[in-house]
Design a protein around this motif. Structure first.
Motif, PDB file in Angstrom:
ATOM      1  N   VAL A  52      -1.276   6.193  11.957  1.00 48.69           N
ATOM      2  CA  VAL A  52      -2.096   6.174  10.911  1.00 48.69           C
ATOM      3  C   VAL A  52      -1.906   7.203   9.609  1.00 48.69           C
ATOM      4  N   ILE A  53      -1.606   8.526  10.246  1.00 51.85           N
ATOM      5  CA  ILE A  53      -1.415   9.523   9.402  1.00 51.85           C
ATOM      6  C   ILE A  53      -0.028   9.368   8.563  1.00 51.85           C
ATOM      7  N   LEU A  54       1.112   8.708   9.310  1.00 54.65           N
ATOM      8  CA  LEU A  54       2.278   8.553   8.518  1.00 54.65           C
ATOM      9  C   LEU A  54       2.430   7.322   7.758  1.00 54.65           C
ATOM     10  N   ASN A  55       1.221   6.518   7.858  1.00 48.95           N
ATOM     11  CA  ASN A  55       1.265   5.265   6.673  1.00 48.95           C
ATOM     12  C   ASN A  55       0.994   5.604   5.351  1.00 48.95           C
ATOM     13  N   ARG A  56       2.026   5.688   4.562  1.00 47.43           N
ATOM     14  CA  ARG A  56       1.767   6.049   3.054  1.00 47.43           C
ATOM     15  C   ARG A  56       0.804   5.069   2.250  1.00 47.43           C
ATOM     16  N   LEU A  57       0.598   3.957   2.806  1.00 47.24           N
ATOM     17  CA  LEU A  57       0.000   2.829   2.106  1.00 47.24           C
ATOM     18  C   LEU A  57      -1.495   3.497   2.106  1.00 47.24           C
ATOM     19  N   SER A  58      -1.721   4.288   3.008  1.00 45.39           N
ATOM     20  CA  SER A  58      -3.216   4.648   3.072  1.00 45.39           C
ATOM     21  C   SER A  58      -3.716   5.666   2.091  1.00 45.39           C
ATOM     22  N   LYS A 113      -8.435  -0.631   7.078  1.00 42.20           N
ATOM     23  CA  LYS A 113      -8.470  -1.600   8.163  1.00 42.20           C
ATOM     24  C   LYS A 113      -7.046  -2.403   7.812  1.00 42.20           C
ATOM     25  N   GLU A 114      -7.026  -3.128   6.797  1.00 39.29           N
ATOM     26  CA  GLU A 114      -6.078  -4.122   6.232  1.00 39.29           C
ATOM     27  C   GLU A 114      -4.743  -3.550   5.839  1.00 39.29           C
ATOM     28  N   LEU A 115      -4.533  -2.181   5.787  1.00 37.91           N
ATOM     29  CA  LEU A 115      -3.202  -1.464   5.458  1.00 37.91           C
ATOM     30  C   LEU A 115      -2.798  -0.966   6.747  1.00 37.91           C
ATOM     31  N   ASN A 116      -3.396  -0.900   7.834  1.00 38.93           N
ATOM     32  CA  ASN A 116      -2.955  -0.349   8.900  1.00 38.93           C
ATOM     33  C   ASN A 116      -2.505  -1.253  10.367  1.00 38.93           C
ATOM     34  N   GLU A 117      -1.929  -0.816  11.218  1.00 41.07           N
ATOM     35  CA  GLU A 117      -1.873  -1.684  12.519  1.00 41.07           C
ATOM     36  C   GLU A 117      -3.168  -2.066  13.039  1.00 41.07           C
ATOM     37  N   PRO A 118      -3.573  -3.268  13.202  1.00 39.06           N
ATOM     38  CA  PRO A 118      -4.667  -3.915  13.806  1.00 39.06           C
ATOM     39  C   PRO A 118      -5.084  -3.203  14.727  1.00 39.06           C
ATOM     40  N   LYS A 119      -4.186  -2.937  15.977  1.00 41.60           N
ATOM     41  CA  LYS A 119      -4.647  -2.168  17.100  1.00 41.60           C
ATOM     42  C   LYS A 119      -5.310  -0.770  17.078  1.00 41.60           C
ATOM     43  N   PHE A 120      -4.908  -0.188  15.837  1.00 36.45           N
ATOM     44  CA  PHE A 120      -5.201   1.173  15.416  1.00 36.45           C
ATOM     45  C   PHE A 120      -6.297   1.136  14.530  1.00 36.45           C
ATOM     46  N   ALA A 165      -9.678   1.436  14.677  1.00 39.71           N
ATOM     47  CA  ALA A 165     -10.671   2.350  14.827  1.00 39.71           C
ATOM     48  C   ALA A 165     -10.254   3.813  14.801  1.00 39.71           C
ATOM     49  N   SER A 166      -8.965   4.077  15.034  1.00 43.11           N
ATOM     50  CA  SER A 166      -8.393   5.355  14.635  1.00 43.11           C
ATOM     51  C   SER A 166      -8.422   5.617  13.227  1.00 43.11           C
ATOM     52  N   SER A 167      -7.957   4.465  12.454  1.00 38.80           N
ATOM     53  CA  SER A 167      -7.712   4.585  10.986  1.00 38.80           C
ATOM     54  C   SER A 167      -9.158   4.858  10.346  1.00 38.80           C
ATOM     55  N   VAL A 168     -10.066   4.137  10.609  1.00 35.16           N
ATOM     56  CA  VAL A 168     -11.407   4.354   9.960  1.00 35.16           C
ATOM     57  C   VAL A 168     -12.033   5.588  10.338  1.00 35.16           C
ATOM     58  N   GLY A 169     -11.591   5.978  11.640  1.00 36.31           N
ATOM     59  CA  GLY A 169     -12.190   7.293  12.175  1.00 36.31           C
ATOM     60  C   GLY A 169     -11.534   8.429  11.265  1.00 36.31           C
ATOM     61  N   LEU A 170     -10.083   8.213  10.948  1.00 33.92           N
ATOM     62  CA  LEU A 170      -9.351   9.496  10.185  1.00 33.92           C
ATOM     63  C   LEU A 170      -9.920   9.370   8.708  1.00 33.92           C
ATOM     64  N   VAL A 171     -10.091   8.260   8.300  1.00 32.51           N
ATOM     65  CA  VAL A 171     -10.685   8.320   6.951  1.00 32.51           C
ATOM     66  C   VAL A 171     -12.049   8.913   6.797  1.00 32.51           C
ATOM     67  N   ASN A 172     -13.009   8.219   7.665  1.00 29.85           N
ATOM     68  CA  ASN A 172     -14.351   9.081   7.694  1.00 29.85           C
ATOM     69  C   ASN A 172     -14.294  10.663   7.734  1.00 29.85           C
ATOM     70  N   ASN A 231      -4.514  -8.439   6.683  1.00 22.59           N
ATOM     71  CA  ASN A 231      -3.960  -7.278   7.138  1.00 22.59           C
ATOM     72  C   ASN A 231      -2.410  -7.442   6.938  1.00 22.59           C
ATOM     73  N   ILE A 232      -1.865  -6.535   5.986  1.00 21.99           N
ATOM     74  CA  ILE A 232      -0.577  -6.653   5.561  1.00 21.99           C
ATOM     75  C   ILE A 232       0.496  -5.590   6.047  1.00 21.99           C
TER      76      ILE A 232
END
Length: 428
Positions: free
Chosen positions: A214-220, A337-344, A346-353, A420-421
């Motif tokens: 999630v951290i390395l995903n620049r789309l976020s 949620k739509e820019l990150n791998e679906p199985k992650f 919860a982790s992506s939302v938690g990091l953003v929060n 999800n892209i």
């Protein structure tokens, strides 16, 4: 009785459990809004503290809340949402009860940390518990009730809480809230004990790869930055200085100032609901909503500057617009949620929060320091310290500059069209 109503009736016990859990979330949201924003002057006059020290009541909550979001998701995945939310409820209750009973600064800060810890375990636990107990078809409807419960808790932390403080002082109402929160924790524990549902658990070793991905995903990045600034500007006004600004610079009574915070949150609730409907009407586009929210985040503090120079007629549109600007924040979570791998997800939302609330904590601390830098020009009364308009002008200029940078960032957001892209973007 239609099919949806029949499903809800058949699941009434589960719905009661969710309602109790939603109530706990509402208590946590109340604490987020009420302290120190609604009782800033009361705390400062009784405890004889600087603005930085008073702002720390909000900062501590936010630092703990934000910092715990990643670990909250890990705990939920490892131990299950029921255990985590009940643990959070106990911590929230202890902090809520002992904060108004504390008379030393160290104990007041410590109990706010307890409140922040308890609150940080609520939201992700609720999402997971709803996901376990209800089908995906009903998930969004049930989740909407959770979000609404949180907003109601926040509303109670504005005008209604201020009225109670005016009648009984700040300690008695907060103690009452803490006791009632404890009762609901006990009721939730009793009911959930008989209807425990074990969900799938995620191995602890799978968490770190998720966080790294999630951290390395620049789309976020542009989504996170834009969302942080939009919500931080709104939250600073709603929960920290919005009431005090009106009392210091406009001569408002505590009750009248609190009523504007109440309207600000109503506007936020309305726009949060409307943004979800509007995105469907425009073909599930997400980016335009965040661009519009960024523009509103610029205009709102500009109107606050007009309040300082042109008079009180600009107050209502200013506060309504702060609330309207925050209405785009559900799109931040949706896009993440739509820019990150679906199985992650919860982790992506938690990091953003986590990023959002830690950033707000930094904003809160800096705001307190700005006010204190003008302490030599402040007017000290028996009930409050009134800071000069120059102090608030500096704060609002800072908010405008940050909002402009958020608008620039929003222009670089990748549109998802409601899908999800992640895999497609990765290949390109």
């Amino acid at each position: 009785m239609n099919r949806f109503t029949q499903v809800l009736w058949n699941r009434r016990r589960e719905l009661l459990i969710v309602a109790l859990m939603n109530t706990l979330y509402a208590f946590s949201y109340f604490q987020r809004i009420a302290v120190p924003g609604t009782i800033f002057n009361e705390l400062q006059s009784e405890l004889l503290l600087t603005s930085t020290a008073i702002a720390m009541f909000g900062s501590l909550y936010l630092y703990v809340y934000g910092g715990m979001q990643i670990f909250s998701g890990m705990l939920v995945d490892r131990f299950g949402p029921m255990r985590v939310i009940l643990s959070g409820g106990v911590l929230l209750s202890l902090g809520s009860v002992f904060f108004p009973l504390s008379h030393t600064l160290s104990m007041l800060y410590f109990t706010r940390v307890l409140v922040g810890l308890g609150a940080s375990l609520m939201f992700l636990s609720l999402i997971k518990e709803i996901d376990i107990r209800f089908s995906s078809k009903n998930f969004s409807v049930i989740l909407s009730s959770t979000l609404f419960a949180g907003y109601v808790g926040g509303l109670l932390g504005t005008g209604p809480f201020e009225a109670a403080v005016g009648a009984f002082g700040w300690r008695t109402p907060l103690l009452g809230i803490g006791i009632v929160c404890s009762v609901f924790v006990a009721l939730t524990a009793i009911l959930m004990k008989n209807t425990y549902v074990e969900g799938p658990r995620q191995p602890a070793h799978s968490i770190l790869p998720a966080i790294k991905r999630v951290i390395l995903n620049r789309l976020s990045y542009p989504v996170v930055y834009t969302g942080v600034i939009i919500f931080a500007n709104y939250f600073l006004m709603q929960a920290i200085i919005g009431k005090k600004f009106l009392q210091d610079c406009c001569g408002f009574t505590s009750g009248k100032a609190a009523s504007y915070l109440f309207m600000m949150m109503l506007a936020s609730i309305a726009m949060s609901v409307f943004s979800g409907i509007f995105t469907r009407l425009i073909g599930n586009l997400r980016k335009p909503i965040l661009i519009a929210s960024s523009i509103a985040t610029i205009v709102a503090p500009v109107l606050a500057m007009l309040v300082l120079s042109r008079g009180q007629s600009w107050i209502l549109p200013c506060y309504i617009l702060f609330g309207v600007a925050s209405g785009g924040n559900p799109m931040t979570t949706t896009l993440i949620k739509e820019l990150n791998e679906p199985k992650f997800a919860a982790s992506s939302v938690g990091l953003v929060n986590g990023a959002v609330y830690v950033s707000i904590a930094v904003f809160t601390t800096l705001t307190g320091r700005i006010l204190d830098s003008f302490s030599s020009q402040a007017v000290k009364t028996a009930t409050a310290i009134q800071y000069p308009t120059a102090a608030y002008k500096m704060i609002f200029i800072g908010l405008i500059l940050l909002a402009v940078s958020a608008l620039v960032s929003s222009l670089f957001i990748r549109e998802t069209y409601g899908r999800n892209i992640w895999s497609k973007a990765r290949k390109s």
